[in-house]
Each structure stands twice: as structure tokens, then as C-alpha cells.
Design an enzyme around this catalytic site. Sequence first.
Site, mmCIF file in Angstrom:
data_model
loop_
_atom_site.group_PDB
_atom_site.id
_atom_site.type_symbol
_atom_site.label_atom_id
_atom_site.label_comp_id
_atom_site.label_asym_id
_atom_site.label_seq_id
_atom_site.Cartn_x
_atom_site.Cartn_y
_atom_site.Cartn_z
ATOM 1 N N LYS A 117 117.046 -72.846 -51.141
ATOM 2 C CA LYS A 117 118.443 -72.582 -50.799
ATOM 3 C C LYS A 117 118.690 -71.116 -50.452
ATOM 4 C CE LYS A 117 120.840 -76.287 -53.298
ATOM 5 N NZ LYS A 117 119.680 -77.063 -53.732
ATOM 6 N N GLU A 201 126.840 -68.776 -56.016
ATOM 7 C CA GLU A 201 127.818 -68.929 -54.944
ATOM 8 C C GLU A 201 129.220 -68.924 -55.525
ATOM 9 O OE1 GLU A 201 125.374 -71.521 -51.587
ATOM 10 O OE2 GLU A 201 126.805 -72.532 -52.898
ATOM 11 N N HIS A 236 127.978 -83.035 -60.089
ATOM 12 C CA HIS A 236 127.535 -82.618 -58.765
ATOM 13 C C HIS A 236 126.693 -83.672 -58.064
ATOM 14 C CE1 HIS A 236 129.127 -78.795 -60.042
ATOM 15 N NE2 HIS A 236 128.265 -78.757 -61.042
ATOM 16 N N ARG A 293 116.143 -84.934 -44.731
ATOM 17 C CA ARG A 293 115.756 -86.329 -44.921
ATOM 18 C C ARG A 293 116.940 -87.212 -44.598
ATOM 19 N NH1 ARG A 293 118.562 -87.277 -49.677
ATOM 20 N NH2 ARG A 293 118.693 -85.541 -51.130
#
Length: 623
Positions: A117, A201, A236, A293
Site C-alpha cells: 500500500k 491515513e 473494515h 484480482r
Amino acid sequence: MSFAKVLVANRGEIAWRVMRTARAMGCRTVAVYSDADKEAPHVSYADEAVHIGPSPVGESYLSIDRILEAAHKSGADAVHPGYGFLSENETFAAACEKAGLVFIGPPPAAIAAMGNKAAAKRRMIDAGVPCVPGYQGADQSDANLEKEARKIGLPVMVKAAAGGGGRGMRLVERDADLLEAIRTARTEAKSAFASGELILEKAVVDARHVEIQVFADGHGNVIHLGERDCSVQRRHQKVIEEAPSPAVDIGLRGRMGAAAVAAARAIGYRGAGTVEFLLGADDAFYFLEMNTRLQVEHPVTEAITGQDLVAWQFKVAAGEKLPLGQKELAFAGHAIEVRLYAEDAYAGFLPQTGRIDVWRPADGAGVRIDHGMKEGLAISPFYDPMIAKVIAHGATREEARTRLVRALRETVVLGPITNRHFLICLLEHPEFAAGKATTAFLTKHAFAAPAVSDAHWQLAADLLWRQSAARYPETLRGWRNSNPEPTPIRLAVGDTERLLQAPAAGGVEEHGAFHIDGDDIVVDLDAFTVRFTDRTYAPPAAAAAGSDGKLRAPMDGKIVAINVAAGDSVSKGQTLIVLEAMKIQHQLKAALDAKVESVAVKEGQQVSNRTVLVTMAADAAAH
């Protein structure tokens, strides 16, 4: 170019889904399976199957060597990784190519570019894709991450740089929780992804989670197939997905689609991929990550486009151009998908294990159920506890929503506790029905377990009576040496017991679904399933769970941390054991102030449901 034989390197509904399309395209299929999956439907559905090892994923589905050995043994010329497991593993993709197998997925370099990430975010910033402010630097010390989080400003998201699916992710809203969140996220990330690297973040409050389906071929063509709204999430992880998003109009779809296409072009992408964004109330959107994917939720995109995305994957991998261009793609209607899990949604989404005793999926107009289930199959502790994906498509969002509610009500699944009733409650909530749900939906609204109704209790008693009475002639049922009368039956749900008289006046009604399992009877009535224990001839019920001083495993799993030792004094609510099950770490806490007498397990040990882990005695010093 076409494929003669395709090995699907996955399991369950994922493998079955890919095999359906492979068969339709004339390809022979090869299944792989672990010890736990030898009776799974995907194994018998395939043209042939290869055993690849023990039940733990590291020794079977995540073993690149064993997958490649199975491909060689079966004579496959291509490998489809499904979604999950090795589908986003660049080492696996490269190993397939080196072994002379076509990997039906993106190039290894593209997977690597988005696999971390931190690196992916830096690349997206360079490509001009809007990104959430945060930190993705090399200094991974606790002290530096704390400093950077405070610099960003709370609330902040702590995320595993190498991960996805909610693992290694924590929302931090209070400064006092920051250090623990960093450490816990790192531990979980190491366990799930073999990397403890984290990124930070800024948390975009009350946003929507909107993702764009992209597709690219090897001829320079890249398009998007619209968006999916996946805002309703727990831990999440997505619970409900729909397409199109109620919050996205044609103009916004164009802007988000263009950003997603730019992201795919920036890494030389090929195949199916999903670019995930956070969408603010002001229509500003920010790049989250790219999943290299096919996604679990791809059926809603298939429903509104009329396209088979797995077939597209096969065509692109075979060197063909995309079947359609951007302007040729059309959207029709609305589709919504829910994930039917073996989990107790009313007890912290606790994963469940056990045998599926009754499985009757619904059907009907606009309904699609993707699953790899059959009666008698066990939900094991080794894999994700998803039972099925239930999808409904309609001309309008409301038609899709009501069809989905009906499909869930008509689906019968008895055995482990499932989230079916919870899903219906979500779909019927006024905020969701109005298309207003954001990522804060499940934190804003409480969904408590419904009370077990009198009708549930009486139906369970009547059904047990009927089973018992069926062994005797009708004239002797309920016989007494005085006059015939109802039979007393004592039932329990958890710590609650009731004495009932069966049969009820009017006899046993034929409604609801049920299954008798030893001393238990599982009753499904009005989409709410309850497991009763017949205690008619049992001694009085024990005290409340945990108050006997024994901490038991709430499910099958592996002990990953032991925080106490014999002789320690502990406080009510203190975490004693950390149990990992179905890729999630669960904090097991003391039910009372006590002194530890013994610890019966070791770190790394696999335990079964209800195993005694810690024995305690009430701590007199605490009173």
C-alpha cells in the site's frame, strides 16, 4: 489461443464460480483440495482433483510448490487463482509463468506495484490520482508512527501496508489508543501477510466506499465497468455491495472511472482489477488501494452489465482484445449482494464453526446465489466462514432490495449461527433503503439480537414432542394413568430455561424450518434461527458463562498470545488470551476479578470450541 485444462488454485464457492465459466468455454477443470475440503462440492464438480496437503492454508492453498506440482501432475496449461489466497501474489504469478503455465491474472510486476500500500500510494500520487493524506514512509518505529499520526491528526487509520480485507487495520479516534492500535495492527499484519509494515491515513469521516471495476488487455485497451458501493462494512470487511452506487451520478462516474483507468495504465495492468476510493459527502474522492484480482462482489457488476467477467479474464489471458470498448458498454438496472456468513452478528461478529445440517438456497426471478456448500459439510476454523453470496438484480434499486430480502427469508441454513437475520435487518433499515448508508452505518446504528419469541419456544417444544410421540401409537401419545395431558418439556437457550407444555392447544403447526441434532433442536422462524437444548431430563443449568472461573475458547482457533501465568491476579475485562480464528485475532477477557490457578494451553496450540484455556479462582483481595 485457448486453454485445454485450467487448474483453479482456490476453494469453495470461488473455485466453483470459476469452473462454471471454464466449463461453458469448453475448458477441462482441475480442483485442488486440502484435508478439510476432501468432501467439498468444488472437488466433485471439477473434471479432476488433486490433493495438496493438510488443512492449514500455509501447507495447502498457500503453498506455491504444491499448487505447481498439482498443475504439473494434472497436465494443466493455465492456472486461475480465484480471489483470495495466492491471487495477488506476484511470486506465484511469476512461478506459474516460469513453469510454462498461463497465469489468468495480471502480470507479476503489476501485482507487485499494488501489493504494498505504501509503494502503491506513492505511485498513484505520481500518476495524479487523488490520495488520502497520510504517511507511507520507511521509518516504522512505534515512536515515529505515533508522531506521524499526530501530525496527520486524529481520527486516523492504521493499515497493514501488505494487506487487505480489514486485517491489520485499526481506526484510532483517541490519542490514548494510538500506541496499542499500532502494535496490534502490526502483530495482525505479520500473522496475515508476513509483513509488519504499516501506513497511516487520515480517516475520512462518514464517507462512502466506492470502487471501480477496471479491465485491461495486452493490446493497450483499458476500460472501466462502472462502480460498486461497498460502504456497509464491519471490521473494515464488506457486508453489502451494490451497483451502481446511489451516490454516484453520470458525471462523477466518469471522473472516478477516468482516475481508475489512469491507475491501471500507470502500472501496465492486464486483466480484471478493482480501484477502491473513499467518496466524501462533497463528491471529493481519494484512492485507497487497487486489488489486482477479481473481487468477491463482482456478480453485481455482471448483473448490471450482462457480462461474464471470468470469461473476460480467460479471453484476455489468452491474448485476445477486450470484448467491448468503453462506449459499447451498457448498464441496466440495479444489483445488490450480501455475504452470508457463519458468524454471530449480535455477539461481535464472532465466527462460527460446525456442520451445515440443512441447506436450501432460494431461487426466483432476479436471484443468484454463489456458493460451494452442501448439507453435511462443515464450516472449519481454517478458512473464511462465508457460506454464500446472495445477489438480487432488478429494474430499480428498490426492486433489487426487496428481491434480496425475499431471497434471504426463503434461504434455509441450519447448523452454525449465521448472519442471515442481521442482513435482513440491514436491508430493511430506512437509511439503507433510502440509499444513504455510509461507512459509519454500522457504528451509528445498533442492531441488537432479537428476543427469542414465545412462538420459537413453543414450536421447539412441539417439534420435540412430535419426534418423541412418533414412536408410539397415536392413542398412547401423551398418555397418563389418569387422563391424557400435554407433556412437560424443559428447553434452554444459553443460560435461560423454560418449562413448556407440548403439544400446544391446536396441535403442531407445520411452519418454519428445523433440525434435531442430539439434545439440540435448531428452529428457524421468521428468518431468525435459534438453537434450543432439551434439558427435560438434565440437571439444573450451570451458572453464567465465565463466572465459574473457567475461560473457554469461543470457537476453534489457534492461541497466538498468552498474557497471564499461574498466580497472577487479573481484573474483570482484562485480556488473558488472544485467539486467532478465520484470520481474525480475538481478545478473550476475564469475566471476573480473580487469581489465575492454571493456564492449560501454549502459544501456537490449536484448540477446539469450548476448550478450557485458563482456570481462575475469585480473588479475595479484590473484594
